[in-house]
Design a protein around this motif. Structure first.
Motif, PDB file in Angstrom:
ATOM      1  N   THR A  52       0.844  -1.188   0.000  1.00 50.58           N
ATOM      2  CA  THR A  52       0.000   0.000   0.000  1.00 50.58           C
ATOM      3  C   THR A  52       0.880   1.238   0.000  1.00 50.58           C
ATOM      4  OG1 THR A  52      -1.737  -1.160   1.189  1.00 50.58           O
ATOM      5  CG2 THR A  52      -1.788   1.244   1.274  1.00 50.58           C
ATOM      6  N   LEU A  53       0.521   2.201  -0.840  1.00 55.34           N
ATOM      7  CA  LEU A  53       1.182   3.509  -0.864  1.00 55.34           C
ATOM      8  C   LEU A  53       0.256   4.478  -0.136  1.00 55.34           C
ATOM      9  CD1 LEU A  53       2.351   3.594  -4.605  1.00 55.34           C
ATOM     10  CD2 LEU A  53       3.588   2.735  -2.600  1.00 55.34           C
ATOM     11  N   SER A  54       0.667   4.882   1.072  1.00 62.47           N
ATOM     12  CA  SER A  54      -0.143   5.780   1.908  1.00 62.47           C
ATOM     13  C   SER A  54       0.665   7.030   2.219  1.00 62.47           C
ATOM     14  CB  SER A  54      -0.522   5.111   3.229  1.00 62.47           C
ATOM     15  OG  SER A  54      -1.292   3.980   3.010  1.00 62.47           O
ATOM     16  N   PRO A  55       0.220   8.199   1.762  1.00 65.13           N
ATOM     17  CA  PRO A  55       0.935   9.434   2.063  1.00 65.13           C
ATOM     18  C   PRO A  55       1.047   9.667   3.571  1.00 65.13           C
ATOM     19  CG  PRO A  55      -0.603   9.800   0.298  1.00 65.13           C
ATOM     20  CD  PRO A  55      -0.895   8.431   0.857  1.00 65.13           C
ATOM     21  N   GLY A  56       2.216  10.148   3.978  1.00 63.33           N
ATOM     22  CA  GLY A  56       2.445  10.416   5.390  1.00 63.33           C
ATOM     23  C   GLY A  56       2.783  11.866   5.665  1.00 63.33           C
ATOM     24  N   GLY A  57       2.931  12.688   4.628  1.00 60.81           N
ATOM     25  CA  GLY A  57       3.278  14.093   4.813  1.00 60.81           C
ATOM     26  C   GLY A  57       4.329  14.521   3.817  1.00 60.81           C
ATOM     27  N   LEU A  58       4.843  15.722   4.008  1.00 64.35           N
ATOM     28  CA  LEU A  58       5.911  16.255   3.162  1.00 64.35           C
ATOM     29  C   LEU A  58       7.221  16.158   3.917  1.00 64.35           C
ATOM     30  CD1 LEU A  58       4.204  19.472   1.733  1.00 64.35           C
ATOM     31  CD2 LEU A  58       4.480  17.258   0.598  1.00 64.35           C
ATOM     32  N   GLY A  59       8.311  16.023   3.180  1.00 63.13           N
ATOM     33  CA  GLY A  59       9.634  15.999   3.783  1.00 63.13           C
ATOM     34  C   GLY A  59      10.628  16.673   2.872  1.00 63.13           C
ATOM     35  N   VAL A  60      11.811  16.926   3.413  1.00 61.67           N
ATOM     36  CA  VAL A  60      12.881  17.558   2.629  1.00 61.67           C
ATOM     37  C   VAL A  60      14.206  16.851   2.879  1.00 61.67           C
ATOM     38  CG1 VAL A  60      11.780  19.830   2.557  1.00 61.67           C
ATOM     39  CG2 VAL A  60      13.411  19.329   4.365  1.00 61.67           C
ATOM     40  N   PHE A  61      15.016  16.790   1.845  1.00 66.87           N
ATOM     41  CA  PHE A  61      16.417  16.431   1.955  1.00 66.87           C
ATOM     42  C   PHE A  61      17.170  17.738   1.777  1.00 66.87           C
ATOM     43  CE2 PHE A  61      14.854  12.416  -0.228  1.00 66.87           C
ATOM     44  CZ  PHE A  61      14.916  11.626   0.902  1.00 66.87           C
ATOM     45  N   GLY A  62      18.043  18.071   2.704  1.00 63.74           N
ATOM     46  CA  GLY A  62      18.805  19.306   2.599  1.00 63.74           C
ATOM     47  C   GLY A  62      18.192  20.416   3.424  1.00 63.74           C
ATOM     48  N   LYS A  63      18.641  21.617   3.142  1.00 64.41           N
ATOM     49  CA  LYS A  63      18.184  22.804   3.869  1.00 64.41           C
ATOM     50  C   LYS A  63      16.881  23.316   3.276  1.00 64.41           C
ATOM     51  CE  LYS A  63      22.960  23.975   4.676  1.00 64.41           C
ATOM     52  NZ  LYS A  63      24.093  24.573   4.045  1.00 64.41           N
TER      53      LYS A  63
ATOM     54  N   LEU B 211      12.236  18.410  -2.206  1.00 64.53           N
ATOM     55  CA  LEU B 211      10.942  18.274  -1.540  1.00 64.53           C
ATOM     56  C   LEU B 211      10.307  16.962  -1.977  1.00 64.53           C
ATOM     57  CD1 LEU B 211       8.557  19.594   0.112  1.00 64.53           C
ATOM     58  CD2 LEU B 211       7.805  20.545  -2.090  1.00 64.53           C
ATOM     59  N   TYR B 212       9.794  16.193  -1.013  1.00 64.99           N
ATOM     60  CA  TYR B 212       9.186  14.919  -1.373  1.00 64.99           C
ATOM     61  C   TYR B 212       7.904  14.657  -0.596  1.00 64.99           C
ATOM     62  CZ  TYR B 212      11.573  13.164   2.850  1.00 64.99           C
ATOM     63  OH  TYR B 212      12.028  12.984   4.130  1.00 64.99           O
ATOM     64  N   LEU B 213       7.096  13.777  -1.173  1.00 64.35           N
ATOM     65  CA  LEU B 213       5.914  13.242  -0.524  1.00 64.35           C
ATOM     66  C   LEU B 213       6.355  11.974   0.191  1.00 64.35           C
ATOM     67  CD1 LEU B 213       2.841  12.912  -0.023  1.00 64.35           C
ATOM     68  CD2 LEU B 213       2.736  11.728  -2.238  1.00 64.35           C
ATOM     69  N   GLU B 214       6.332  12.019   1.512  1.00 63.07           N
ATOM     70  CA  GLU B 214       6.724  10.842   2.285  1.00 63.07           C
ATOM     71  C   GLU B 214       5.575   9.844   2.297  1.00 63.07           C
ATOM     72  OE1 GLU B 214       8.362   9.594   6.701  1.00 63.07           O
ATOM     73  OE2 GLU B 214       8.222  11.713   6.164  1.00 63.07           O
ATOM     74  N   LEU B 215       5.934   8.568   2.217  1.00 64.20           N
ATOM     75  CA  LEU B 215       4.951   7.495   2.285  1.00 64.20           C
ATOM     76  C   LEU B 215       5.114   6.757   3.603  1.00 64.20           C
ATOM     77  CD1 LEU B 215       5.320   6.146  -1.351  1.00 64.20           C
ATOM     78  CD2 LEU B 215       3.580   7.711  -0.463  1.00 64.20           C
ATOM     79  N   GLN B 216       4.000   6.305   4.160  1.00 65.98           N
ATOM     80  CA  GLN B 216       4.059   5.549   5.402  1.00 65.98           C
ATOM     81  C   GLN B 216       4.779   4.227   5.153  1.00 65.98           C
ATOM     82  OE1 GLN B 216       0.164   5.235   7.179  1.00 65.98           O
ATOM     83  NE2 GLN B 216      -0.214   7.419   6.920  1.00 65.98           N
TER      84      GLN B 216
ATOM     85  N   SER C 260       4.061  -4.295   4.178  1.00 63.15           N
ATOM     86  CA  SER C 260       4.278  -4.997   2.913  1.00 63.15           C
ATOM     87  C   SER C 260       5.235  -4.230   1.997  1.00 63.15           C
ATOM     88  CB  SER C 260       2.954  -5.292   2.210  1.00 63.15           C
ATOM     89  OG  SER C 260       2.258  -4.099   1.940  1.00 63.15           O
ATOM     90  N   LEU C 261       5.266  -2.910   2.109  1.00 61.29           N
ATOM     91  CA  LEU C 261       6.225  -2.105   1.342  1.00 61.29           C
ATOM     92  C   LEU C 261       7.642  -2.377   1.843  1.00 61.29           C
ATOM     93  CD1 LEU C 261       6.722   0.077  -0.799  1.00 61.29           C
ATOM     94  CD2 LEU C 261       6.196   1.797   0.934  1.00 61.29           C
ATOM     95  N   LEU C 262       7.805  -2.423   3.156  1.00 64.55           N
ATOM     96  CA  LEU C 262       9.110  -2.724   3.742  1.00 64.55           C
ATOM     97  C   LEU C 262       9.550  -4.147   3.389  1.00 64.55           C
ATOM     98  CD1 LEU C 262       8.662  -1.078   7.265  1.00 64.55           C
ATOM     99  CD2 LEU C 262       9.752  -0.107   5.221  1.00 64.55           C
ATOM    100  N   THR C 263       8.602  -5.088   3.398  1.00 68.11           N
ATOM    101  CA  THR C 263       8.906  -6.476   3.031  1.00 68.11           C
ATOM    102  C   THR C 263       9.380  -6.556   1.586  1.00 68.11           C
ATOM    103  OG1 THR C 263       7.334  -7.354   4.638  1.00 68.11           O
ATOM    104  CG2 THR C 263       7.908  -8.791   2.777  1.00 68.11           C
ATOM    105  N   LEU C 264       8.707  -5.837   0.689  1.00 66.90           N
ATOM    106  CA  LEU C 264       9.101  -5.831  -0.720  1.00 66.90           C
ATOM    107  C   LEU C 264      10.517  -5.299  -0.881  1.00 66.90           C
ATOM    108  CD1 LEU C 264       8.559  -6.111  -3.771  1.00 66.90           C
ATOM    109  CD2 LEU C 264       7.530  -3.821  -3.694  1.00 66.90           C
ATOM    110  N   CYS C 265      10.802  -4.162  -0.263  1.00 65.77           N
ATOM    111  CA  CYS C 265      12.126  -3.561  -0.394  1.00 65.77           C
ATOM    112  C   CYS C 265      13.206  -4.472   0.186  1.00 65.77           C
ATOM    113  CB  CYS C 265      12.150  -2.195   0.288  1.00 65.77           C
ATOM    114  SG  CYS C 265      13.731  -1.353   0.082  1.00 65.77           S
ATOM    115  N   LYS C 266      12.961  -4.992   1.379  1.00 68.25           N
ATOM    116  CA  LYS C 266      13.941  -5.872   2.036  1.00 68.25           C
ATOM    117  C   LYS C 266      14.175  -7.122   1.196  1.00 68.25           C
ATOM    118  CE  LYS C 266      14.834  -8.059   6.513  1.00 68.25           C
ATOM    119  NZ  LYS C 266      14.879  -9.484   6.344  1.00 68.25           N
ATOM    120  N   GLY C 267      13.097  -7.742   0.729  1.00 66.97           N
ATOM    121  CA  GLY C 267      13.234  -8.943  -0.088  1.00 66.97           C
ATOM    122  C   GLY C 267      13.984  -8.688  -1.381  1.00 66.97           C
ATOM    123  N   LEU C 268      13.667  -7.574  -2.032  1.00 61.88           N
ATOM    124  CA  LEU C 268      14.355  -7.226  -3.274  1.00 61.88           C
ATOM    125  C   LEU C 268      15.842  -7.027  -3.030  1.00 61.88           C
ATOM    126  CD1 LEU C 268      14.319  -6.433  -6.289  1.00 61.88           C
ATOM    127  CD2 LEU C 268      13.922  -4.087  -5.528  1.00 61.88           C
TER     128      LEU C 268
END
Length: 174
Positions: free
Chosen positions: A70-81, A87-92, A96-104
């Motif tokens: 599931t892709l669930s927005p969690g807010g806005l975030g920034v890398f840098g100053k 600027l990015y849209l953070e996802l919760q 299952s998203l963490l499982t996919l990334c870890k498995g990959l």
């Protein structure tokens, strides 16, 4: 060839993320990313040769059927100053998203495919060289949560106008 593996979000999520970017563009200065470039990077491979690309395809095949995160927005975030940032849209961090990334990443590692091992921070980049104002941005139209349905191995080409991405291989998830 410069490559990475990412979730290619469903069209409705991309549409709603583009609506969010249009809203933010009226309040934030920066170089906003084209909607065609929205993705959620799972593993950045960098320069990969043909053997590594083939092995990356095998790694995708090994994990694609396991989950449909599931892709669930969690807010806005920034890398840098805040006055010059990405600027990015953070996802919760959906399990299952963490499982996919870890498995990959485990599959890539077992096939000797090098990748950037920075901790996974699920996000969609919205703008670069952004100047985020102090204070609250009220009424932000965040996208609705959705199921990810596709993972893609992308080729990335850097140009003066920004990066362009071309799919090399894709698989349905779940």
């Amino acid at each position: 060839m410069r490559t990475f593996i990412a979730i290619d979000p469903p069209e409705a999520f991309i549409d709603e993320t583009a609506d969010l970017a249009r809203y933010l563009k009226t309040r934030i200065d920066g170089r906003f990313i084209a909607r065609e470039a929205y993705h959620v990077t799972l593993a950045f491979l960098g320069d990969a040769d043909q053997r590594q690309i083939a092995s990356a395809m095998d790694a995708i095949d090994a994990v694609a059927d396991r989950v449909s995160p599931t892709l669930s927005p969690g807010g806005l975030g920034v890398f840098g100053k805040p006055k010059d940032c990405t600027l990015y849209l953070e996802l919760q961090k959906d399990p299952s998203l963490l499982t996919l990334c870890k498995g990959l990443r485990e599959e890539l590692e077992s096939r000797d495919v090098p990748f950037d091992s920075k901790p996974f921070l699920p996000h969609v980049t919205l703008a670069r060289r952004a100047h985020v104002p102090d204070g609250n941005l009220a009424g932000i139209p965040f996208p609705n949560a959705c199921r990810a349905d596709r993972v893609v191995l992308f080729k990335s080409v850097l140009t003066p106008e920004g990066a362009s991405y071309s799919p090399l291989y894709e698989r349905e998830l779940g």
